[in-house]
Design an enzyme around this catalytic site. Structure first.
Site, PDB file in Angstrom:
ATOM      1  N   ASP A  28      -2.503  -0.032 -10.658  1.00 30.45           N
ATOM      2  CA  ASP A  28      -1.920   1.176 -10.069  1.00 30.45           C
ATOM      3  C   ASP A  28      -2.906   2.313 -10.239  1.00 30.45           C
ATOM      4  OD1 ASP A  28       0.507   0.022  -9.292  1.00 30.45           O
ATOM      5  OD2 ASP A  28       1.456   0.428 -11.211  1.00 30.45           O
TER       6      ASP A  28
ATOM      7  N   ASP B 249       2.867  -0.827  -3.261  1.00 33.20           N
ATOM      8  CA  ASP B 249       4.140  -0.149  -3.559  1.00 33.20           C
ATOM      9  C   ASP B 249       4.518   0.796  -2.419  1.00 33.20           C
ATOM     10  OD1 ASP B 249       4.059  -1.401  -6.066  1.00 33.20           O
ATOM     11  OD2 ASP B 249       3.088   0.325  -7.010  1.00 33.20           O
TER      12      ASP B 249
END
Length: 152
Positions: free
Chosen positions: A115, A133
């Site tokens: 991330d 995401d």
């Protein structure tokens, strides 16, 4: 139907490729925890998520990978029953699959999800996320809108 597939498939491929390319770039360009401010509310910050959304289920990456694989297969097999037969749903389904597969690739290959998109304001911080995401969230939003429109 074919025109929708011609949109959905390239969209899914581009989203998946962008997701994987940005994750590889992040791991090569940043040390773990390193951050690069871009705007007053946006930074690139390299973190490793060993769980699901917002860090839930830490350490369950194999279970989450298996769940992602089952979810992707179910969507491929039953998308018409799940979302409706109209081809307008296909781009959203493509984004959903790209997001799921992008994070499954990380879980299987690395044991965690990379991330790096960090939204913040003052002392408030949203958990870091990635392109996969984002694709999932956009797909879910589109599917909700399309279902709502269809019922009207």
């Amino acid at each position: 139907m074919r025109r929708a597939l011609l949109i959905a498939l390239p969209l899914a491929i581009v989203a998946l490729a962008l997701d994987q390319a940005t994750k590889v770039w992040t791991e090569r360009a940043f040390a773990l925890g390193e951050s690069l401010p871009l705007l007053p509310f946006l930074s690139f910050t390299y973190v490793r998520n060993q769980g699901a959304a917002w860090g839930m289920f830490q350490g369950a990456h194999y279970v989450l990978a298996a769940f992602g694989i089952v979810a992707a297969l179910a969507i491929c097999l039953f998308w018409r029953k799940l979302f409706g037969p109209h081809p307008r749903f296909l781009p959203a389904v493509g984004l959903l699959l790209a997001g799921i597969v992008g994070n499954v690739i990380d879980r299987v290959r690395l044991g965690y999800v990379v991330d790096f998109i960090h939204v913040h304001w003052g002392s408030w911080h949203f958990p870091c996320f990635n392109i996969a995401d984002s694709a999932i969230c956009i797909a879910v939003g589109l599917l909700i809108l399309l279902q709502w429109e269809r019922k009207r």
